[in-house]
Design a protein around this motif. Structure first.
Motif, mmCIF file in Angstrom:
data_model
loop_
_atom_site.group_PDB
_atom_site.id
_atom_site.type_symbol
_atom_site.label_atom_id
_atom_site.label_comp_id
_atom_site.label_asym_id
_atom_site.label_seq_id
_atom_site.Cartn_x
_atom_site.Cartn_y
_atom_site.Cartn_z
ATOM 1 N N ALA A 29 -31.780 -15.702 3.872
ATOM 2 C CA ALA A 29 -30.407 -15.413 4.771
ATOM 3 C C ALA A 29 -30.029 -14.320 4.151
ATOM 4 C CB ALA A 29 -30.345 -16.709 4.924
ATOM 5 N N ASP A 30 -29.812 -14.147 3.063
ATOM 6 C CA ASP A 30 -28.530 -14.046 2.006
ATOM 7 C C ASP A 30 -28.776 -12.818 1.936
ATOM 8 O OD1 ASP A 30 -29.370 -16.400 -0.414
ATOM 9 O OD2 ASP A 30 -28.290 -16.465 0.943
ATOM 10 N N GLY A 31 -29.853 -12.291 2.255
ATOM 11 C CA GLY A 31 -29.873 -10.925 3.263
ATOM 12 C C GLY A 31 -29.549 -9.503 1.687
ATOM 13 N N ASP A 32 -29.543 -9.480 0.739
ATOM 14 C CA ASP A 32 -30.165 -8.888 -0.470
ATOM 15 C C ASP A 32 -30.507 -7.417 -0.621
ATOM 16 O OD1 ASP A 32 -30.456 -10.691 -3.589
ATOM 17 O OD2 ASP A 32 -31.317 -10.347 -1.849
ATOM 18 N N ASP A 33 -31.804 -8.259 0.137
ATOM 19 C CA ASP A 33 -33.042 -6.716 -0.112
ATOM 20 C C ASP A 33 -32.147 -5.573 0.901
ATOM 21 O OD1 ASP A 33 -36.718 -6.835 0.715
ATOM 22 O OD2 ASP A 33 -35.086 -5.212 -0.064
ATOM 23 N N GLU A 34 -32.462 -4.107 0.424
ATOM 24 C CA GLU A 34 -31.850 -3.096 0.735
ATOM 25 C C GLU A 34 -32.468 -3.155 2.286
ATOM 26 O OE1 GLU A 34 -29.405 0.661 -0.467
ATOM 27 O OE2 GLU A 34 -31.260 0.326 -1.196
ATOM 28 N N THR A 35 -34.220 -3.162 2.076
ATOM 29 C CA THR A 35 -35.605 -2.806 3.291
ATOM 30 C C THR A 35 -34.482 -3.800 4.406
ATOM 31 O OG1 THR A 35 -36.725 -4.615 3.062
ATOM 32 C CG2 THR A 35 -37.101 -2.260 2.152
ATOM 33 N N SER A 36 -33.967 -4.756 4.896
ATOM 34 C CA SER A 36 -34.001 -5.809 6.236
ATOM 35 C C SER A 36 -32.911 -5.512 7.051
ATOM 36 C CB SER A 36 -33.561 -7.110 5.339
ATOM 37 O OG SER A 36 -32.076 -7.106 4.396
ATOM 38 N N ASP A 37 -32.158 -4.084 6.128
ATOM 39 C CA ASP A 37 -31.165 -3.602 7.157
ATOM 40 C C ASP A 37 -31.768 -2.887 8.562
ATOM 41 O OD1 ASP A 37 -29.114 -2.137 7.882
ATOM 42 O OD2 ASP A 37 -28.724 -0.650 6.662
ATOM 43 N N PRO A 38 -31.558 -3.545 9.360
ATOM 44 C CA PRO A 38 -32.344 -2.519 11.072
ATOM 45 C C PRO A 38 -31.720 -1.386 11.325
ATOM 46 C CG PRO A 38 -30.491 -4.579 11.059
ATOM 47 C CD PRO A 38 -30.668 -4.375 9.599
ATOM 48 N N VAL A 77 -24.482 4.341 3.796
ATOM 49 C CA VAL A 77 -24.549 4.939 3.736
ATOM 50 C C VAL A 77 -24.835 5.572 2.398
ATOM 51 C CG1 VAL A 77 -25.564 7.501 5.031
ATOM 52 C CG2 VAL A 77 -24.830 5.316 6.273
ATOM 53 N N GLU A 78 -23.829 6.423 2.187
ATOM 54 C CA GLU A 78 -23.286 7.358 1.008
ATOM 55 C C GLU A 78 -24.101 6.181 -0.772
ATOM 56 O OE1 GLU A 78 -19.810 9.349 2.169
ATOM 57 O OE2 GLU A 78 -19.305 7.397 1.593
ATOM 58 N N LEU A 79 -23.664 4.519 -0.285
ATOM 59 C CA LEU A 79 -23.891 4.119 -1.704
ATOM 60 C C LEU A 79 -25.351 3.710 -1.293
ATOM 61 C CD1 LEU A 79 -21.512 1.536 -1.316
ATOM 62 C CD2 LEU A 79 -21.762 3.042 -3.339
ATOM 63 N N ARG A 80 -26.241 3.819 -0.715
ATOM 64 C CA ARG A 80 -27.507 3.051 -0.829
ATOM 65 C C ARG A 80 -28.619 4.929 -1.290
ATOM 66 N NH1 ARG A 80 -26.595 0.906 4.613
ATOM 67 N NH2 ARG A 80 -27.157 2.354 5.598
ATOM 68 N N THR A 81 -27.832 5.963 -0.134
ATOM 69 C CA THR A 81 -28.493 7.463 -0.857
ATOM 70 C C THR A 81 -28.309 7.276 -2.445
ATOM 71 O OG1 THR A 81 -28.014 8.507 1.246
ATOM 72 C CG2 THR A 81 -28.130 9.614 -0.520
ATOM 73 N N LEU A 82 -26.833 7.038 -2.867
ATOM 74 C CA LEU A 82 -26.613 7.454 -4.645
ATOM 75 C C LEU A 82 -27.649 6.001 -5.290
ATOM 76 C CD1 LEU A 82 -22.664 8.097 -4.371
ATOM 77 C CD2 LEU A 82 -25.020 9.808 -4.574
ATOM 78 N N LYS A 83 -27.652 5.158 -4.538
ATOM 79 C CA LYS A 83 -28.060 3.654 -5.587
ATOM 80 C C LYS A 83 -29.413 4.207 -5.534
ATOM 81 C CE LYS A 83 -28.165 -0.344 -7.180
ATOM 82 N NZ LYS A 83 -28.403 -1.688 -6.664
#
Length: 637
Positions: free
Chosen positions: A616-625, A21-27
């Motif tokens: 399927a690699d799922g490196d797109d952040e928007t795919s986090d449910p 959560v912190e990494l996503r926010t700072l990124k």
């Protein structure tokens, strides 16, 4: 559906200092600045960090600039994301030192990004609880008991099965266990499914999961895992502190108005009221207001246990001067009531709030000391709601806590004319509620003959009707914002209906929904085909029944809810809502599936067309449910 990987940092130590959560926010902050200026330089750090609430309360922007310059003399130097993170940690360390060793919380929760500490005593207690309740589970018994002196608990959490099972212990039937992936070795996608199912189900039973994502569970971050386990166990331990389950609780109150107050109290407050009720009767003169400092000396426990179990009374306990010895005697007395020893004498003496609350809850479960007077029981039954209202109220209550408080119609409230709690003057309450009704009418809610005073008086049916319209409004706004191809036109219920039918049809299925009250929906087949159409891998058709009998309908309905949560849909309905075709809840279920599908991207101009499959690699952040706004990184006002 893509498996969520999250934000990856090449330096493993640096990665370990942050939650996802912190990494996503700072990124997000870093990328936003980079997109704006083409690069991020050292000089950009002070204004970015100064807007984080944790730092704004400790430093001015000039002070942050001075600290940054200690490590970076040239403010025009370009920096990468890892340097950005190191600068953040450096500033956080300075904030810790400035506050005298008390860490400033980056998140509005017990977790922080700097030297997370684990309470080993709580960890041992939670492990004992898990060993006791899941030791005979057909799948888990091969992995239990867990040794509390090791990190085995965190290793076991990584595949998601343990937490799903624990949720079902706390609130039986929450998860259809057929939806849990229980292979010995899970691939990343299956593991992510389990964690998504866990987090959405935890949210549905009342846990706060805003500061935790699936990747945090994959990594089994200890402070976050223990925080979630603590919440789940607390819900289980306090489950009986409810008028429906324990009608004898009416004995704590003198009249019907007080009983209505009881129905609105959180369970831990009811537990305190119960404890003080018996303490007063036993002659204890102090008031217990918490499960920490007020119970550290053990006196309250001695009076409580002597009152509830006089046959095991230890009259000499109060004469013991050594606190730990007295606490040990208290635990020995409690064990005679079959209370398992989940806390130690040290936990009592040090006032561990979580463990002491669990201890008192255990005492309540085994010996509540309340009357079984049939008159009181009948009165309690009269005070409870009908089943339908209770189910809807549960749904709305959870939704309000999660959604409505922060953003329904921005700017619609005139705060100059609102009075914040506590409100002592009745007419101020009416003023607030009148504004609520006025805003509702501006949003085109159906509020014929409804006034603010109806809310003040607690008219449940009118309040639930208002909340339903509020919930529906927010849901349609979310869909409208995602439907970029609709040019932000208004979305109606019929759009959701058409989208669902088109989705199923384009997937080659034959079932159809005539309306949200179509009785054919009770067998569950349409929703399973809809879920399969948005993500073909998510439904195991070998587990699906024809839905011809009541039992088969129940099996399908419970499976639908767990599969939807496993996919990433945030839903709060119950199997009965599907079986009985509750029009409101059917609409929310369909809209939640539509919302998840649109979030994945790739919808064509034709509504309901199959969404593009994400790698399927799922490196797109928007795919986090499980992504949700992080309230703790809000900008300071």
């Amino acid at each position: 559906m893509a498996g969520f990987v999250g934000v990856i940092v090449s330096d493993t130590w640096l990665q370990s200092q942050f939650t996802q959560v912190e990494l996503r926010t700072l990124k997000s902050r870093f990328i936003s600045k980079k997109n704006e200026a083409g690069r991020v330089i050292v000089g950009d750090l002070p204004p970015i960090f100064a807007k984080l609430k944790a730092f704004s309360e400790m430093f001015t922007e000039d002070e942050i600039k001075a600290i940054v310059q200690e490590s970076h003399t040239n403010m025009e130097d370009e920096i990468d994301f890892e340097s950005f993170l190191r600068a953040f940690l450096n500033l956080q360390a300075r904030a810790t030192a400035k506050s005298g060793g008390s860490r400033s919380s980056f998140l509005k929760a017990s977790s922080t990004t700097f030297q997370h500490t684990i309470n080993e005593s709580e960890k041992s207690s939670y492990v004992a609880h898990i060993n006791g309740y899941l030791g005979e589970d057909p799948f888990m018994k091969d992995f239990l008991p867990i040794d509390p002196s090791t990190n085995a608990l965190f290793d076991l959490v990584k595949d998601g099965v343990l937490l799903c099972k624990l949720i079902n212990v706390a609130v039986p039937g929450t998860i259809d266990e057929r939806a849990i992936n229980t292979k010995r070795v899970l691939n990343p996608w299956e593991r992510n499914e389990n964690h998504t199912l866990c987090l959405n189900s935890a949210k549905a039973i009342g846990c706060t999961v805003v500061n935790i994502g699936t990747q945090d569970l994959v990594e089994a971050r200890p402070h976050l895992v223990l925080g979630l386990i603590s919440q789940i166990i607390k819900i289980q331990m306090l489950a009986d502190l409810d008028l429906n389950k324990t009608p004898q609780l009416v004995e704590l109150f003198d009249d019907s108005q007080d009983v209505e107050e009881l129905m609105g109290l959180p369970p831990e407050k009811v537990l305190l009221k119960w404890m003080n009720f018996h303490l007063k009767k036993s002659g204890y003169e102090k008031q217990v207001t918490n499960f920490s400092s007020d119970v550290k000396d053990g006196e309250a426990y001695v009076y409580l246990l002597n009152a509830l179990a006089p046959e095991h009374a230890a009259l000499g306990t109060l004469d013991v001067k050594d606190p730990k010895q007295r606490a040990s005697m208290i635990l020995e007395q409690a064990e005679k009531l079959d209370c398992k020893r989940y806390l130690t004498p040290t936990d009592i003496v040090e006032g561990s709030p979580n463990l002491n609350l669990a201890f008192v809850a255990q005492i309540f479960q085994h010996r509540n000391g309340l009357s079984v007077d049939s008159k009181n029981t009948t009165f309690a039954e009269m005070m409870t709601d009908d089943t339908q209202t209770s189910r809807e109220e549960r749904c709305f209550r959870l939704w309000v806590l999660l959604e409505v408080l922060d953003k329904i119609a921005p700017g619609s409230v005139n705060w100059k004319h609102a009075t914040k709690p506590p409100i002592k003057m009745p007419f101020r309450k009416v003023e607030n509620c009148n504004q609520v009704i006025m805003i509702g009418k501006e949003l085109n809610f159906s509020l014929v003959n409804v006034a603010g005073n109806d809310i003040v008086q607690g008219n449940k049916k009118l309040i639930l009707a208002f909340l339903w319209q509020l919930m529906r409004f927010s849901m349609l706004q979310l869909l409208k914002n995602l439907r970029f191809h609709s040019h932000r036109k208004e979305i109606a219920d019929s759009d959701i209906l058409n989208w669902a039918n088109n989705k199923v049809k384009k997937a080659g299925k034959t079932s159809e929904m005539d309306s949200f009250k179509d009785k054919n929906l009770s067998n569950g087949i349409f929703f399973l085909e809809l879920l399969s159409s948005v993500e073909p891998r998510v439904v195991n058709w070998s587990l699906v029944t024809k839905g011809e009998t009541d039992e088969d309908k129940k099996l399908n309905a419970t499976y639908i809810i767990s599969v939807a949560r496993k996919l990433g849909c945030s839903i709060f309905l119950l199997p009965e809502d599907i079986i009985e075709v509750n029009q409101k809840m059917i609409l929310t279920l369909t809209a939640s599936i539509m919302y998840w599908s649109l979030q994945q991207g790739g919808e064509s101009e034709t509504e309901g067309s199959p969404s593009a499959q994400v790698s399927a690699d799922g490196d797109d952040e928007t795919s986090d449910p499980t992504r949700s706004p992080n309230p703790a990184t809000e900008e300071s006002s």
